[in-house]
Motif scaffolding. Structure first.
Motif, short mmCIF file in Angstrom:
data_model
loop_
_atom_site.label_atom_id
_atom_site.label_comp_id
_atom_site.label_asym_id
_atom_site.label_seq_id
_atom_site.Cartn_x
_atom_site.Cartn_y
_atom_site.Cartn_z
N CYS A 12 -20.03 -8.57 -25.59
CA CYS A 12 -20.57 -9.27 -24.42
C CYS A 12 -19.73 -8.91 -23.20
CB CYS A 12 -20.56 -10.78 -24.66
SG CYS A 12 -21.41 -11.27 -26.17
N PRO A 13 -20.04 -7.80 -22.54
CA PRO A 13 -19.14 -7.26 -21.50
C PRO A 13 -18.92 -8.18 -20.31
CG PRO A 13 -20.70 -5.59 -22.26
CD PRO A 13 -21.16 -6.88 -22.85
N LEU A 14 -19.99 -8.74 -19.73
CA LEU A 14 -19.77 -9.61 -18.55
C LEU A 14 -18.97 -10.85 -18.93
CD1 LEU A 14 -23.24 -9.38 -16.70
CD2 LEU A 14 -21.04 -8.54 -15.85
N SER A 15 -19.22 -11.38 -20.13
CA SER A 15 -18.44 -12.51 -20.62
C SER A 15 -16.96 -12.15 -20.68
CB SER A 15 -18.94 -12.90 -22.01
OG SER A 15 -18.05 -13.77 -22.67
N MET A 35 -14.34 -4.39 -15.51
CA MET A 35 -15.26 -3.70 -16.41
C MET A 35 -14.73 -2.31 -16.78
SD MET A 35 -17.81 -4.41 -18.18
CE MET A 35 -18.73 -5.76 -17.48
N HIS A 55 -12.92 -2.24 -19.95
CA HIS A 55 -13.56 -2.78 -21.17
C HIS A 55 -13.53 -1.73 -22.30
CE1 HIS A 55 -16.31 -4.63 -23.95
NE2 HIS A 55 -16.11 -5.75 -23.28
N VAL A 64 -24.85 -4.71 -27.18
CA VAL A 64 -24.51 -5.35 -25.90
C VAL A 64 -25.37 -6.60 -25.73
CG1 VAL A 64 -24.80 -5.08 -23.39
CG2 VAL A 64 -23.57 -3.36 -24.69
N SER A 73 -25.47 -11.00 -23.91
CA SER A 73 -25.12 -11.74 -22.69
C SER A 73 -24.27 -12.99 -22.92
CB SER A 73 -26.39 -12.11 -21.92
OG SER A 73 -27.14 -13.06 -22.62
N PRO A 126 -25.33 -16.38 -20.34
CA PRO A 126 -25.68 -15.68 -19.09
C PRO A 126 -25.72 -16.56 -17.86
CG PRO A 126 -27.59 -15.86 -20.57
CD PRO A 126 -26.38 -16.25 -21.37
N VAL A 176 -29.14 -9.99 -20.40
CA VAL A 176 -28.71 -8.85 -21.23
C VAL A 176 -28.88 -7.49 -20.54
CG1 VAL A 176 -30.87 -8.74 -22.56
CG2 VAL A 176 -28.75 -7.89 -23.57
N ASP A 207 -28.67 -6.98 -17.45
CA ASP A 207 -27.58 -6.93 -16.45
C ASP A 207 -26.27 -6.49 -17.11
OD1 ASP A 207 -29.45 -8.07 -14.63
OD2 ASP A 207 -28.97 -10.05 -15.42
N ASN A 208 -26.09 -6.87 -18.37
CA ASN A 208 -24.91 -6.39 -19.12
C ASN A 208 -25.01 -4.88 -19.37
OD1 ASN A 208 -22.78 -8.48 -20.39
ND2 ASN A 208 -24.70 -9.53 -19.97
#
Ligand code: HPA
Ligand code: ZN
Length: 334
Positions: free
Chosen positions: A242-245, A255, A258, A272, A274, A277, A284, A286-287
């Motif tokens: 969950c990259p944005l998380s 980022m 990451h 990948v 969310s 979110p 998702v 957006d991730n």
């Protein structure tokens, strides 16, 4: 090849339904349920979305749940997620929920599951999204509480595909939940667990060996243990990243730092997702966009992540093949 992250067909495998509770909806539900929130308005609430670690987020995440009171609330929360997920190219969603966080506020298990279920029954017809439910145990609560919650879920065994483990990771290793996961598997539930988000690689080993998980949620700190990386590459146990998380909860600073790209290069089966979110600045697709830009992922990388999302899901092989063919269609010259 240019790939549009929003139209790329994908499965979402790491999404907490309570983490899709958007600020405007929190206030709408609070008002109609006569719940007083600690924040006067949406802007003041959003101002608090500046997290320093997992716990700082969890404090707000649990506080907002005070506005969820009725079956209708859970149904509308889930419908709103499905609407947004459709716009993000989601074809299948395996959705986490946190029953203990609602039971401790005096709601019944049936209120929660009936509301969620009412929405999920409309999902494939109205949104073209197939779904499954995964019940998470709160790891900062005692195992006895998880065991009681499992008992409450047994009459709803047909609606819940698996159990997971979430909430504050540090100091709450998977080993604490070995007995309840044993019982869950004996009752026919699949198992997953958050591990290696803030916790060490040892927690990922425990999730695999003691809880016998089919997937690891997050798992990004696995990269600190070369033997674990080798094991994950060999077994192809999926990791729901969950990259944005991870950026918002300061698991990584930016980022560009990451580990997703390095994880893929090491041969790990990554997806990948969310996570929460409404709190982390994106759904998702957006991730997918964030890693495309932040890590310079190629169109082929994004397609691989989309393929992995289906092969790592709990759908049947025929459905998997259908979605893989759909992804291949995205790549085919027109
Ligand atoms: N980690 C742990 N627990 C959670 C999370 C998370 O990212 N989101 C909701 N509960
Ligand atoms: Zn999560």
């Amino acid at each position: 090849m240019t790939i549009d992250p929003r139209t790329l067909p994908k499965a979402e495998l790491h999404i907490h339904i309570e983490g899709t509770f958007e600020p405007a909806q929190i206030f709408q539900f609070a008002q109609r349920n006569n719940v007083k929130l600690a924040y006067p308005n949406v802007a003041a609430l959003e101002e608090a979305y500046k997290f320093t670690d997992l716990q700082s987020f969890l404090n707000l995440y649990y506080a907002a749940m005070a506005a969820l009171r009725t079956e209708r609330d859970f149904e509308e929360l889930t419908i709103a997620y499905l609407q947004r997920a459709k716009a993000q190219g989601v074809r299948h969603a395996e959705i986490f929920f946190d029953p203990q966080a609602h039971l401790e506020r005096g709601l019944s298990f049936d209120t929660v599951i009936n509301g969620l279920w009412a929405a999920l029954q409309r999902s494939s017809g109205e949104f073209g999204i197939t779904t499954a439910l995964i019940m998470c145990f709160l790891r900062d609560q005692p195992e006895s509480s998880a065991m009681q919650t499992l008992e409450l879920a047994l009459p709803h065994r047909d609606k819940i595909i698996g159990v997971g483990l979430d909430s504050a990771e540090l100091g709450n290793p998977p080993s604490k939940f070995q007995a309840v996961f044993d019982r869950a598997r004996a009752a026919g539930f699949l198992t997953v667990a958050h591990a290696g988000e803030e916790g060490p690689p040892e927690y990922v080993w425990q999730a695999l060996e003691l809880l016998k998980v089919s997937r690891v949620d997050h798992g990004v700190r696995s990269m600190e243990d070369p033997l674990l990386v080798k094991h994950l590459a060999q077994t192809q146990i999926p990791l729901t990243v969950c990259p944005l998380s991870n950026v918002r909860l300061r698991v990584v600073d930016r980022m560009a730092d990451h580990p997703l790209k390095r994880m893929m290069e090491a041969g790990l089966c990554c997806t990948v997702n969310s996570d929460d979110p409404a709190y982390f600045g994106g759904y998702v697709a957006d991730n997918f966009s964030a890693v495309q830009q932040g890590l310079q992922l190629t169109g082929d990388d994004l397609m691989q992540l989309a393929r992995n999302s289906f092969t790592s899901s709990f759908i049947d092989d025929l459905s998997k093949q259908h979605y893989l063919d759909e992804i291949d269609g995205v790549a085919a010259p027109t």
